[in-house]
Design a protein around this motif. Sequence first.
Motif, mmCIF file in Angstrom:
data_model
loop_
_atom_site.group_PDB
_atom_site.id
_atom_site.type_symbol
_atom_site.label_atom_id
_atom_site.label_comp_id
_atom_site.label_asym_id
_atom_site.label_seq_id
_atom_site.Cartn_x
_atom_site.Cartn_y
_atom_site.Cartn_z
ATOM 1 N N ASP A 134 -21.779 24.136 57.391
ATOM 2 C CA ASP A 134 -22.585 24.647 58.502
ATOM 3 C C ASP A 134 -23.058 26.072 58.210
ATOM 4 O O ASP A 134 -24.234 26.400 58.420
ATOM 5 C CB ASP A 134 -21.779 24.596 59.802
ATOM 6 N N CYS A 135 -22.160 26.914 57.716
ATOM 7 C CA CYS A 135 -22.547 28.289 57.358
ATOM 8 C C CYS A 135 -23.614 28.285 56.273
ATOM 9 O O CYS A 135 -24.583 29.050 56.342
ATOM 10 C CB CYS A 135 -21.324 29.073 56.876
ATOM 11 N N LEU A 136 -23.444 27.417 55.287
ATOM 12 C CA LEU A 136 -24.414 27.313 54.199
ATOM 13 C C LEU A 136 -25.781 26.909 54.727
ATOM 14 O O LEU A 136 -26.799 27.519 54.376
ATOM 15 C CB LEU A 136 -23.916 26.306 53.161
ATOM 16 N N GLU A 137 -25.818 25.908 55.587
ATOM 17 C CA GLU A 137 -27.098 25.442 56.135
ATOM 18 C C GLU A 137 -27.774 26.508 56.978
ATOM 19 O O GLU A 137 -28.994 26.712 56.878
ATOM 20 C CB GLU A 137 -26.886 24.166 56.944
ATOM 21 N N ARG A 138 -27.014 27.211 57.783
ATOM 22 C CA ARG A 138 -27.589 28.273 58.616
ATOM 23 C C ARG A 138 -28.157 29.400 57.749
ATOM 24 O O ARG A 138 -29.226 29.948 58.034
ATOM 25 C CB ARG A 138 -26.545 28.832 59.577
ATOM 26 N N THR A 139 -27.432 29.737 56.694
ATOM 27 C CA THR A 139 -27.887 30.799 55.798
ATOM 28 C C THR A 139 -29.150 30.369 55.061
ATOM 29 O O THR A 139 -30.099 31.151 54.931
ATOM 30 C CB THR A 139 -26.760 31.172 54.818
ATOM 31 N N ARG A 140 -29.178 29.141 54.599
ATOM 32 C CA ARG A 140 -30.389 28.625 53.942
ATOM 33 C C ARG A 140 -31.568 28.622 54.901
ATOM 34 O O ARG A 140 -32.698 28.966 54.507
ATOM 35 C CB ARG A 140 -30.160 27.205 53.427
ATOM 36 N N ASP A 141 -31.325 28.233 56.157
ATOM 37 C CA ASP A 141 -32.405 28.231 57.148
ATOM 38 C C ASP A 141 -32.986 29.633 57.328
ATOM 39 O O ASP A 141 -34.204 29.802 57.445
ATOM 40 C CB ASP A 141 -31.912 27.695 58.494
ATOM 41 N N GLY A 142 -32.127 30.643 57.365
ATOM 42 C CA GLY A 142 -32.598 32.018 57.485
ATOM 43 C C GLY A 142 -33.419 32.434 56.277
ATOM 44 O O GLY A 142 -34.443 33.117 56.411
ATOM 45 N N ASP A 143 -33.011 31.998 55.109
ATOM 46 C CA ASP A 143 -33.753 32.299 53.891
ATOM 47 C C ASP A 143 -35.132 31.640 53.921
ATOM 48 O O ASP A 143 -36.137 32.277 53.586
ATOM 49 C CB ASP A 143 -32.953 31.830 52.677
ATOM 50 N N VAL A 144 -35.183 30.397 54.340
ATOM 51 C CA VAL A 144 -36.466 29.682 54.438
ATOM 52 C C VAL A 144 -37.378 30.383 55.436
ATOM 53 O O VAL A 144 -38.580 30.544 55.188
ATOM 54 C CB VAL A 144 -36.245 28.202 54.823
ATOM 55 N N GLY A 175 -14.386 22.435 54.805
ATOM 56 C CA GLY A 175 -15.637 22.062 54.154
ATOM 57 C C GLY A 175 -16.777 21.926 55.145
ATOM 58 O O GLY A 175 -17.902 22.359 54.884
ATOM 59 N N ALA A 176 -16.482 21.338 56.304
ATOM 60 C CA ALA A 176 -17.512 21.164 57.330
ATOM 61 C C ALA A 176 -17.969 22.513 57.881
ATOM 62 O O ALA A 176 -19.169 22.742 58.088
ATOM 63 C CB ALA A 176 -16.997 20.269 58.455
ATOM 64 N N VAL A 177 -17.033 23.417 58.115
ATOM 65 C CA VAL A 177 -17.373 24.754 58.614
ATOM 66 C C VAL A 177 -18.238 25.481 57.597
ATOM 67 O O VAL A 177 -19.264 26.095 57.936
ATOM 68 C CB VAL A 177 -16.085 25.568 58.921
ATOM 69 N N LEU A 178 -17.858 25.408 56.346
ATOM 70 C CA LEU A 178 -18.606 26.102 55.288
ATOM 71 C C LEU A 178 -19.976 25.479 55.060
ATOM 72 O O LEU A 178 -20.943 26.188 54.780
ATOM 73 C CB LEU A 178 -17.776 26.134 54.009
ATOM 74 N N MET A 225 -19.046 35.542 59.511
ATOM 75 C CA MET A 225 -17.810 36.324 59.407
ATOM 76 C C MET A 225 -16.719 35.749 60.307
ATOM 77 O O MET A 225 -15.556 35.682 59.912
ATOM 78 C CB MET A 225 -18.068 37.787 59.775
ATOM 79 N N GLU A 226 -17.098 35.347 61.514
ATOM 80 C CA GLU A 226 -16.127 34.739 62.428
ATOM 81 C C GLU A 226 -15.561 33.459 61.827
ATOM 82 O O GLU A 226 -14.348 33.219 61.897
ATOM 83 C CB GLU A 226 -16.777 34.449 63.776
ATOM 84 N N ALA A 227 -16.423 32.646 61.223
ATOM 85 C CA ALA A 227 -15.970 31.398 60.601
ATOM 86 C C ALA A 227 -15.035 31.691 59.429
ATOM 87 O O ALA A 227 -13.982 31.053 59.287
ATOM 88 C CB ALA A 227 -17.167 30.565 60.148
ATOM 89 N N LEU A 228 -15.409 32.655 58.582
ATOM 90 C CA LEU A 228 -14.571 32.999 57.438
ATOM 91 C C LEU A 228 -13.226 33.561 57.884
ATOM 92 O O LEU A 228 -12.178 33.207 57.320
ATOM 93 C CB LEU A 228 -15.297 34.016 56.540
ATOM 94 N N ALA A 229 -13.235 34.414 58.899
ATOM 95 C CA ALA A 229 -11.981 34.968 59.426
ATOM 96 C C ALA A 229 -11.105 33.864 59.978
ATOM 97 O O ALA A 229 -9.885 33.849 59.743
ATOM 98 C CB ALA A 229 -12.275 36.018 60.495
ATOM 99 N N SER A 230 -11.699 32.934 60.698
ATOM 100 C CA SER A 230 -10.944 31.821 61.260
ATOM 101 C C SER A 230 -10.307 30.976 60.157
ATOM 102 O O SER A 230 -9.131 30.600 60.245
ATOM 103 C CB SER A 230 -11.854 30.959 62.136
ATOM 104 N N LEU A 231 -11.074 30.705 59.107
ATOM 105 C CA LEU A 231 -10.528 29.925 57.989
ATOM 106 C C LEU A 231 -9.386 30.671 57.316
ATOM 107 O O LEU A 231 -8.345 30.070 57.005
ATOM 108 C CB LEU A 231 -11.623 29.584 56.981
ATOM 109 N N CYS A 232 -9.562 31.960 57.095
ATOM 110 C CA CYS A 232 -8.480 32.745 56.500
ATOM 111 C C CYS A 232 -7.233 32.683 57.374
ATOM 112 O O CYS A 232 -6.114 32.439 56.880
ATOM 113 C CB CYS A 232 -8.905 34.200 56.315
ATOM 114 N N ASN A 233 -7.417 32.910 58.673
ATOM 115 C CA ASN A 233 -6.282 32.893 59.597
ATOM 116 C C ASN A 233 -5.572 31.543 59.611
ATOM 117 O O ASN A 233 -4.340 31.491 59.680
ATOM 118 C CB ASN A 233 -6.739 33.282 61.006
#
Length: 166
Positions: A139-149, A134-137, A55-63
């Motif tokens: 990273d978010c994608l990889e972290r989310t996938r890691d949690g799923d695994v 793209g790099a921020v997203l 959420m922090e990353a998404l908010a930062s990108l929006c801002n």
Amino acid sequence: MTMNTLKDLYIDQLKDLYSACKQSMSVVTEMGRVAQSRELAEALIAGNEGISRGMEALASLCNEHGEDPTGEHCKGMEGLVTEARKHALQADFGDDAVRDAAIITQYQRLTHYAIAGYGCLRSFANRLELDGDGAVLQDCLERTRDGDVHMTQLAEGGINKAAAQA
């Protein structure tokens, strides 16, 4: 908002995923409170920490694009949260391991929504040559996938076995 460009769609989807993450936090917290497996409860706490970072990353990108991340309401996640409450929290369970298996199921459904969102957003950012985004997203994608695994490992490492013996 009218979607005239890929950038318009990108901004809209940033806000949508921010809303999705915000909605998912409460049900993940609730599932963490009722999980009987210590490892599962810890994984759900870590999951909420990951959602918060996302959420922090998404908010930062929006801002950075002059947009407020709030105001959008993700109907897709609203449905997934309703289902998680119905199937993991409100259902009657005769065995704690069966509830834990249900919690993993519902958590992974929430997570898979986020994986799809981050993946699409990353692809949009890359196409728009927003390399930093793209790099921020990614990273978010990889972290989310890691949690799923990790959740799959918990399920296959013993929770599903215990649930099958109930």
